[in-house]
Design an enzyme around this catalytic site. Structure first.
Site, PDB file in Angstrom:
ATOM      1  N   ASP A  84      -0.566  -5.955   0.013  1.00 56.02           N
ATOM      2  CA  ASP A  84      -1.689  -6.318  -0.408  1.00 56.02           C
ATOM      3  C   ASP A  84      -1.224  -6.960  -1.665  1.00 56.02           C
ATOM      4  O   ASP A  84       0.055  -7.851  -1.848  1.00 56.02           O
ATOM      5  CB  ASP A  84      -1.623  -4.853  -1.784  1.00 56.02           C
ATOM      6  CG  ASP A  84      -2.428  -4.278  -0.877  1.00 56.02           C
ATOM      7  OD1 ASP A  84      -3.293  -3.527  -0.227  1.00 56.02           O
ATOM      8  OD2 ASP A  84      -1.694  -2.516  -1.093  1.00 56.02           O
ATOM      9  N   CYS A  99       0.920  -1.336   0.091  1.00 54.65           N
ATOM     10  CA  CYS A  99       0.293  -0.125   0.103  1.00 54.65           C
ATOM     11  C   CYS A  99       0.642   1.200   0.140  1.00 54.65           C
ATOM     12  O   CYS A  99       1.912   1.318   1.261  1.00 54.65           O
ATOM     13  CB  CYS A  99      -0.828  -0.640   1.392  1.00 54.65           C
ATOM     14  SG  CYS A  99      -2.218   1.339   1.597  1.00 54.65           S
TER      15      CYS A  99
END
Length: 148
Positions: A53, A46
């Protein structure tokens, strides 16, 4: 067009910009066929929090004169592990870089991202309409269902 990674020890690139993608001649030039790469354990960071992620990427393309060498693609995708970018930037950027460098007849990418903040995000991009008569199998990555 000698591959730089195939058969060699290659370290994971520090960033997507530092990654070098290799291309080799299409062994069936003049024939429309589709190549699929699935990366079910794609990771990036992120750009705001630095938290990891996770996504399942599916890349489909119809080659023209060249095909992407799979080890170099694996290293390129792995270079996102320490790269901060939004889901949309990662997914579309991967597709656009492959199109810009390889110049396939057609390419599509599906990014099936696992929830961030409780919301799964799926991102899709393609370079244009697929060649006429091409068999396009579904990507068959189910939508996120949680524990259900």
């Amino acid at each position: 067009m000698t591959p730089r990674h195939l058969g060699q020890h290659s370290a994971l690139p520090a960033s997507p910009d530092a990654a070098v993608l290799d291309y080799v001649p299409n062994p069936r030039a003049g024939t429309d066929y589709m190549i699929r790469f699935a990366a079910p354990e794609f990771t990036s960071l992120c750009p705001i929090t630095g938290a990891p992620d996770f996504a399942h990427l599916v890349i489909d393309y119809v080659p023209a004169d060249t095909i992407v060498e799979s080890k170099s693609l694996k290293l390129f995708l792995g270079s996102f592990r320490n790269h901060g970018a939004f889901h949309e930037d990662c997914t579309v950027g991967i597709g656009q870089r492959l199109v810009a460098e390889m110049a396939p007849k057609w390419l599509r990418i599906g990014g099936y991202w696992y929830p961030r903040g409780g919301i799964p995000i799926d991102v899709f991009w393609q370079s244009g309409p697929p060649p006429a008569g091409l068999w396009l199998p579904a990507q068959d990555v189910p939508g996120y269902r949680g524990r259900g």
